[in-house]
Design a protein around this motif. Structure first.
Motif, PDB file in Angstrom:
ATOM      1  N   GLY A 189       0.979  -1.531   0.095  1.00 23.35           N
ATOM      2  CA  GLY A 189       0.196  -0.150   0.545  1.00 23.35           C
ATOM      3  C   GLY A 189       0.971   1.224   0.059  1.00 23.35           C
ATOM      4  N   ASP A 190       1.790   1.293   0.085  1.00 19.95           N
ATOM      5  CA  ASP A 190       2.979   2.359   0.127  1.00 19.95           C
ATOM      6  C   ASP A 190       3.677   2.512  -1.582  1.00 19.95           C
ATOM      7  N   CYS A 191       3.619   1.515  -2.340  1.00 21.31           N
ATOM      8  CA  CYS A 191       4.515   1.472  -2.981  1.00 21.31           C
ATOM      9  C   CYS A 191       3.816   3.000  -4.729  1.00 21.31           C
ATOM     10  N   ALA A 192       4.639   3.583  -5.254  1.00 15.58           N
ATOM     11  CA  ALA A 192       3.793   4.264  -6.128  1.00 15.58           C
ATOM     12  C   ALA A 192       3.650   3.280  -7.280  1.00 15.58           C
ATOM     13  N   ILE A 193       3.829   2.278  -7.529  1.00 13.55           N
ATOM     14  CA  ILE A 193       4.413   1.263  -8.935  1.00 13.55           C
ATOM     15  C   ILE A 193       3.240   0.620  -7.951  1.00 13.55           C
ATOM     16  N   CYS A 194       3.005   0.237  -7.053  1.00  7.57           N
ATOM     17  CA  CYS A 194       1.439  -0.415  -6.417  1.00  7.57           C
ATOM     18  C   CYS A 194       0.468   0.227  -6.766  1.00  7.57           C
ATOM     19  N   SER A 195       0.242   1.413  -6.242  1.00  7.63           N
ATOM     20  CA  SER A 195      -0.722   2.323  -6.725  1.00  7.63           C
ATOM     21  C   SER A 195      -1.328   2.375  -7.324  1.00  7.63           C
ATOM     22  N   ALA A 196      -0.430   2.719  -8.425  1.00  3.24           N
ATOM     23  CA  ALA A 196      -0.922   3.074 -10.017  1.00  3.24           C
ATOM     24  C   ALA A 196      -1.497   1.982 -10.326  1.00  3.24           C
ATOM     25  N   THR A 197      -0.640   0.445 -10.445  1.00  6.47           N
ATOM     26  CA  THR A 197      -1.668  -0.973 -10.694  1.00  6.47           C
ATOM     27  C   THR A 197      -2.313  -0.752 -10.328  1.00  6.47           C
ATOM     28  N   ALA A 198      -3.111  -0.643  -9.046  1.00  6.59           N
ATOM     29  CA  ALA A 198      -3.880  -1.281  -8.321  1.00  6.59           C
ATOM     30  C   ALA A 198      -5.664  -0.017  -9.120  1.00  6.59           C
ATOM     31  N   ARG A 199      -4.867   1.497  -9.634  1.00  5.93           N
ATOM     32  CA  ARG A 199      -5.866   2.425  -9.926  1.00  5.93           C
ATOM     33  C   ARG A 199      -6.197   1.893 -11.486  1.00  5.93           C
ATOM     34  N   ARG A 200      -4.782   0.465 -11.938  1.00  2.01           N
ATOM     35  CA  ARG A 200      -4.659   0.303 -13.413  1.00  2.01           C
ATOM     36  C   ARG A 200      -6.211  -0.398 -12.919  1.00  2.01           C
ATOM     37  N   ILE A 201      -5.805  -1.163 -12.636  1.00  4.54           N
ATOM     38  CA  ILE A 201      -7.279  -2.547 -12.319  1.00  4.54           C
ATOM     39  C   ILE A 201      -8.211  -2.148 -12.116  1.00  4.54           C
ATOM     40  N   ALA A 202      -8.738  -1.418 -11.247  1.00  7.96           N
ATOM     41  CA  ALA A 202      -9.864  -1.070 -10.884  1.00  7.96           C
ATOM     42  C   ALA A 202     -10.506  -0.236 -12.707  1.00  7.96           C
ATOM     43  N   ARG A 203      -9.575   0.929 -13.121  1.00  7.82           N
ATOM     44  CA  ARG A 203     -10.571   1.091 -14.457  1.00  7.82           C
ATOM     45  C   ARG A 203      -9.862   0.112 -15.251  1.00  7.82           C
ATOM     46  N   LEU A 204      -9.338  -0.907 -15.413  1.00  7.00           N
ATOM     47  CA  LEU A 204      -9.722  -2.236 -16.190  1.00  7.00           C
ATOM     48  C   LEU A 204     -10.741  -3.621 -16.720  1.00  7.00           C
ATOM     49  N   ASP A 205     -11.132  -3.625 -14.980  1.00  8.62           N
ATOM     50  CA  ASP A 205     -12.196  -4.794 -14.482  1.00  8.62           C
ATOM     51  C   ASP A 205     -12.938  -4.309 -14.208  1.00  8.62           C
ATOM     52  N   ARG A 206     -13.366  -4.622 -16.342  1.00 15.87           N
ATOM     53  CA  ARG A 206     -14.750  -3.999 -16.329  1.00 15.87           C
ATOM     54  C   ARG A 206     -15.360  -5.123 -15.410  1.00 15.87           C
ATOM     55  N   ALA A 207     -16.075  -6.053 -15.272  1.00 18.70           N
ATOM     56  CA  ALA A 207     -16.452  -7.328 -14.994  1.00 18.70           C
ATOM     57  C   ALA A 207     -16.654  -7.458 -13.164  1.00 18.70           C
ATOM     58  N   ASP A 208     -16.095  -5.947 -13.214  1.00 18.83           N
ATOM     59  CA  ASP A 208     -16.302  -6.256 -11.577  1.00 18.83           C
ATOM     60  C   ASP A 208     -15.863  -7.415 -10.528  1.00 18.83           C
ATOM     61  N   ARG A 209     -14.826  -8.029 -11.233  1.00 15.65           N
ATOM     62  CA  ARG A 209     -13.979  -9.822 -10.730  1.00 15.65           C
ATOM     63  C   ARG A 209     -13.153  -8.917  -9.028  1.00 15.65           C
ATOM     64  N   ILE A 210     -12.700  -7.844  -9.301  1.00 20.54           N
ATOM     65  CA  ILE A 210     -11.224  -8.150  -8.634  1.00 20.54           C
ATOM     66  C   ILE A 210     -10.857  -6.936  -7.139  1.00 20.54           C
ATOM     67  N   ARG A 211     -10.783  -7.509  -5.886  1.00 17.79           N
ATOM     68  CA  ARG A 211     -11.078  -6.888  -5.207  1.00 17.79           C
ATOM     69  C   ARG A 211      -9.368  -6.886  -4.598  1.00 17.79           C
ATOM     70  N   ILE A 212      -9.410  -5.445  -4.150  1.00 21.83           N
ATOM     71  CA  ILE A 212      -7.482  -4.777  -3.631  1.00 21.83           C
ATOM     72  C   ILE A 212      -7.367  -4.964  -2.184  1.00 21.83           C
ATOM     73  N   CYS A 213      -5.781  -5.461  -1.110  1.00 26.75           N
ATOM     74  CA  CYS A 213      -5.988  -5.106  -0.182  1.00 26.75           C
ATOM     75  C   CYS A 213      -5.102  -5.367  -0.111  1.00 26.75           C
ATOM     76  N   THR A 214      -4.085  -4.591   0.642  1.00 26.46           N
ATOM     77  CA  THR A 214      -2.963  -3.086   1.005  1.00 26.46           C
ATOM     78  C   THR A 214      -3.017  -4.728   1.768  1.00 26.46           C
ATOM     79  N   ALA A 215      -0.641  -5.240   1.628  1.00 20.89           N
ATOM     80  CA  ALA A 215       0.276  -6.011   2.359  1.00 20.89           C
ATOM     81  C   ALA A 215       0.211  -5.662   3.927  1.00 20.89           C
ATOM     82  N   GLN A 216      -0.452  -4.192   4.183  1.00 16.47           N
ATOM     83  CA  GLN A 216      -0.338  -3.869   5.080  1.00 16.47           C
ATOM     84  C   GLN A 216      -1.428  -3.738   6.414  1.00 16.47           C
ATOM     85  N   SER A 217      -2.443  -4.423   5.775  1.00 14.97           N
ATOM     86  CA  SER A 217      -3.785  -4.104   6.149  1.00 14.97           C
ATOM     87  C   SER A 217      -3.985  -5.754   6.881  1.00 14.97           C
ATOM     88  N   PRO A 218      -4.870  -5.782   7.763  1.00 10.93           N
ATOM     89  CA  PRO A 218      -4.927  -7.127   8.697  1.00 10.93           C
ATOM     90  C   PRO A 218      -4.982  -8.612   7.202  1.00 10.93           C
TER      91      PRO A 218
END
Length: 152
Positions: free
Chosen positions: A31-60
């Motif tokens: 969750g602190d990585c700029a590349i990962c943040s950009a990747t998460a935003r890209r996933i959210a934009r491209l996942d038109r089927a709404d099948r992906i959820r994102i979780c940070t490594a720092q979360s429980p």
């Protein structure tokens, strides 16, 4: 680093893994990585089927899942894709995920011809140098589409 092989959905019996809706494909990333943040935003934009959820490594949840599969949340090599109860990590996870999101990522499939050791080496070079591209907080002011996909 590759996750430990476990029976599908074995994390459900692990008290260290909080309950979550595993009908979705879950991606655990830094969750602190700029590349990962950009990747998460890209996933959210491209996942038109709404099948992906994102979780940070720092979360429980991220800590629990990574630990369950023998990955260290503080290790930059820890990138996890959880799908149908089974885990993939590192470049293998990216090769499995991104070509399904957009055909422009199909050339990634060619990386499967590399031996596993070479795939892991390549991913580790990128992961261990990821902060050279900057640090950011994945959860800081995400757009509504990304916010909806973030798991606690």
């Amino acid at each position: 680093m590759r996750p430990k092989t476990r029976l599908p959905h074995s994390y459900r019996a692990d008290p260290a893994v909080p309950d979550f809706d595993d009908r979705y494909t879950v991606v655990v990333m830094d969750g602190d990585c700029a590349i990962c943040s950009a990747t998460a935003r890209r996933i959210a934009r491209l996942d038109r089927a709404d099948r992906i959820r994102i979780c940070t490594a720092q979360s429980p949840l991220g800590q629990g899942l990574l630990g369950h599969f023998g990955l260290n949340p503080d290790d930059p090599d820890s990138w996890l894709l959880l799908e149908n109860g089974e885990a993939r990590g590192s470049l293998d996870a990216m090769i499995a995920l991104f070509p399904r999101l957009h055909r422009g990522f199909s050339p990634l499939k060619l990386l499967r011809v590399l031996p596993i050791g070479a795939q892991d080496w390549l991913y580790a070079r990128i992961a261990r140098n990821r902060y050279h591209f900057g640090k950011t907080d994945l959860c800081a002011m995400p757009d509504p589409e990304l916010q909806r996909r973030l798991l606690p």
